[in-house]
Motif scaffolding. Structure first.
Motif, PDB file in Angstrom:
ATOM      1  N   SER A   1      36.107 109.463 154.464  1.00  0.00           N
ATOM      2  CA  SER A   1      37.520 109.863 154.043  1.00  0.00           C
ATOM      3  C   SER A   1      38.734 108.855 154.571  1.00  0.00           C
ATOM      4  O   SER A   1      38.312 108.168 155.820  1.00  0.00           O
ATOM      5  CB  SER A   1      38.423 110.533 153.514  1.00  0.00           C
ATOM      6  OG  SER A   1      37.345 111.394 152.845  1.00  0.00           O
TER       7      SER A   1
ATOM      8  N   LEU B   1      42.565  99.622 138.281  1.00  0.00           N
ATOM      9  CA  LEU B   1      41.867 100.840 138.182  1.00  0.00           C
ATOM     10  C   LEU B   1      41.524 101.452 136.570  1.00  0.00           C
ATOM     11  O   LEU B   1      42.473 101.265 135.901  1.00  0.00           O
ATOM     12  CB  LEU B   1      42.718 102.107 138.785  1.00  0.00           C
ATOM     13  CG  LEU B   1      43.287 102.308 140.096  1.00  0.00           C
ATOM     14  CD1 LEU B   1      44.678 102.689 140.540  1.00  0.00           C
ATOM     15  CD2 LEU B   1      42.678 101.828 141.207  1.00  0.00           C
TER      16      LEU B   1
ATOM     17  N   GLN C   1      38.544 105.280 134.390  1.00  0.00           N
ATOM     18  CA  GLN C   1      39.126 106.187 134.609  1.00  0.00           C
ATOM     19  C   GLN C   1      37.410 106.370 134.977  1.00  0.00           C
ATOM     20  O   GLN C   1      36.542 105.935 134.322  1.00  0.00           O
ATOM     21  CB  GLN C   1      39.672 106.860 133.411  1.00  0.00           C
ATOM     22  CG  GLN C   1      39.282 108.392 133.295  1.00  0.00           C
ATOM     23  CD  GLN C   1      39.036 108.653 132.272  1.00  0.00           C
ATOM     24  OE1 GLN C   1      40.040 107.887 131.338  1.00  0.00           O
ATOM     25  NE2 GLN C   1      39.063 110.779 131.618  1.00  0.00           N
ATOM     26  N   ALA C   2      36.807 106.947 136.624  1.00  0.00           N
ATOM     27  CA  ALA C   2      36.120 107.384 136.255  1.00  0.00           C
ATOM     28  C   ALA C   2      34.665 108.022 135.361  1.00  0.00           C
ATOM     29  O   ALA C   2      34.934 109.174 134.569  1.00  0.00           O
ATOM     30  CB  ALA C   2      35.521 108.373 137.747  1.00  0.00           C
TER      31      ALA C   2
ATOM     32  N   ALA D   1      39.117 111.572 137.450  1.00  0.00           N
ATOM     33  CA  ALA D   1      39.759 110.571 139.060  1.00  0.00           C
ATOM     34  C   ALA D   1      39.949 108.799 138.601  1.00  0.00           C
ATOM     35  O   ALA D   1      39.613 108.572 137.651  1.00  0.00           O
ATOM     36  CB  ALA D   1      38.297 109.957 139.903  1.00  0.00           C
TER      37      ALA D   1
ATOM     38  N   GLN E   1      39.003 105.305 139.890  1.00  0.00           N
ATOM     39  CA  GLN E   1      38.227 104.244 140.390  1.00  0.00           C
ATOM     40  C   GLN E   1      38.579 102.664 140.413  1.00  0.00           C
ATOM     41  O   GLN E   1      39.351 102.435 139.403  1.00  0.00           O
ATOM     42  CB  GLN E   1      36.456 104.363 140.288  1.00  0.00           C
ATOM     43  CG  GLN E   1      36.442 103.689 138.840  1.00  0.00           C
ATOM     44  CD  GLN E   1      34.761 105.125 139.156  1.00  0.00           C
ATOM     45  OE1 GLN E   1      34.302 105.296 139.163  1.00  0.00           O
ATOM     46  NE2 GLN E   1      34.511 103.978 137.886  1.00  0.00           N
ATOM     47  N   ALA E   2      37.546 101.930 141.151  1.00  0.00           N
ATOM     48  CA  ALA E   2      38.046 100.187 141.226  1.00  0.00           C
ATOM     49  C   ALA E   2      37.068 100.349 139.922  1.00  0.00           C
ATOM     50  O   ALA E   2      36.243 100.719 139.562  1.00  0.00           O
ATOM     51  CB  ALA E   2      37.319  99.535 142.856  1.00  0.00           C
TER      52      ALA E   2
ATOM     53  N   SER F   1      34.787  98.169 137.876  1.00  0.00           N
ATOM     54  CA  SER F   1      33.052  97.673 138.077  1.00  0.00           C
ATOM     55  C   SER F   1      33.397  96.099 138.826  1.00  0.00           C
ATOM     56  O   SER F   1      33.341  95.544 138.578  1.00  0.00           O
ATOM     57  CB  SER F   1      31.898  97.875 137.074  1.00  0.00           C
ATOM     58  OG  SER F   1      30.404  97.310 137.407  1.00  0.00           O
TER      59      SER F   1
ATOM     60  N   THR G   1      36.932  96.063 144.261  1.00  0.00           N
ATOM     61  CA  THR G   1      37.715  97.079 144.974  1.00  0.00           C
ATOM     62  C   THR G   1      38.595  97.946 144.981  1.00  0.00           C
ATOM     63  O   THR G   1      39.357  97.733 144.185  1.00  0.00           O
ATOM     64  CB  THR G   1      37.040  96.868 146.620  1.00  0.00           C
ATOM     65  OG1 THR G   1      37.907  95.555 146.960  1.00  0.00           O
ATOM     66  CG2 THR G   1      35.834  96.180 147.068  1.00  0.00           C
ATOM     67  N   LEU G   2      38.877  98.487 145.602  1.00  0.00           N
ATOM     68  CA  LEU G   2      40.066  99.282 145.671  1.00  0.00           C
ATOM     69  C   LEU G   2      41.568  98.119 146.301  1.00  0.00           C
ATOM     70  O   LEU G   2      42.656  98.826 146.300  1.00  0.00           O
ATOM     71  CB  LEU G   2      40.850 100.729 146.191  1.00  0.00           C
ATOM     72  CG  LEU G   2      39.681 101.865 145.529  1.00  0.00           C
ATOM     73  CD1 LEU G   2      39.564 103.308 146.643  1.00  0.00           C
ATOM     74  CD2 LEU G   2      40.415 102.275 144.258  1.00  0.00           C
TER      75      LEU G   2
END
Length: 132
Positions: free
Chosen positions: A41, A100, A102-103, A108, A110-111, A113, A116-117
């Motif tokens: 984390s 970004l 939506q997961a 949440a 997320q990056a 597919s 990365t962030l």
């Protein structure tokens, strides 16, 4: 007297036997492994300006995306809609990149597919370390 000495010796043998058993135990693994890094984390604080010109959008399937727009016309914008709720008018044909999405489950972001962030703030070293 002999019985007391024999009993005392027996307790010593039991203790030595336990020590011998401990030496034959397999070694515990290391508490931290190199592969643990991707599951850690972390918190990152960024100035809002480092994110560039981003805004949230909802597609036809009601999925939320955060999109970064080109910097070439940034000076024409009102303050960020995410920060102060001001409306923007983008030039026609302005294209944005999804940074970004939506997961699954919708709780949440997320990056996208395969990314990365770090895409969110390319200059941030902490985000560069994050696995996809």
């Amino acid at each position: 007297y002999f019985l007391e000495e024999a009993t005392s010796a027996q307790f010593e043998f039991i203790g030595m036997n336990r020590l011998h058993e401990y030496t034959s135990l397999t070694q515990e693994r290391s508490q931290l492994c190199p592969s643990d890094e991707k599951y850690r984390s972390f918190n990152v604080s960024l100035p809002r300006a480092d994110l560039g010109d981003v805004e949230s959008q909802t597609d036809s399937n009601s999925h939320v995306h955060v999109v970064r727009y080109e910097q070439s016309w940034r000076g024409l914008l009102n303050p960020c809609r995410l920060c102060v709720g001001a409306a923007r008018s983008r030039p026609e044909g302005a294209t944005g990149e999804i940074v970004l999405q939506q997961a699954e489950g919708g709780k949440a972001l997320q990056a996208p597919s395969g990314k990365t962030l770090a895409l969110l703030a390319p200059g941030c070293r902490e985000l560069q370390k994050v696995d996809p």
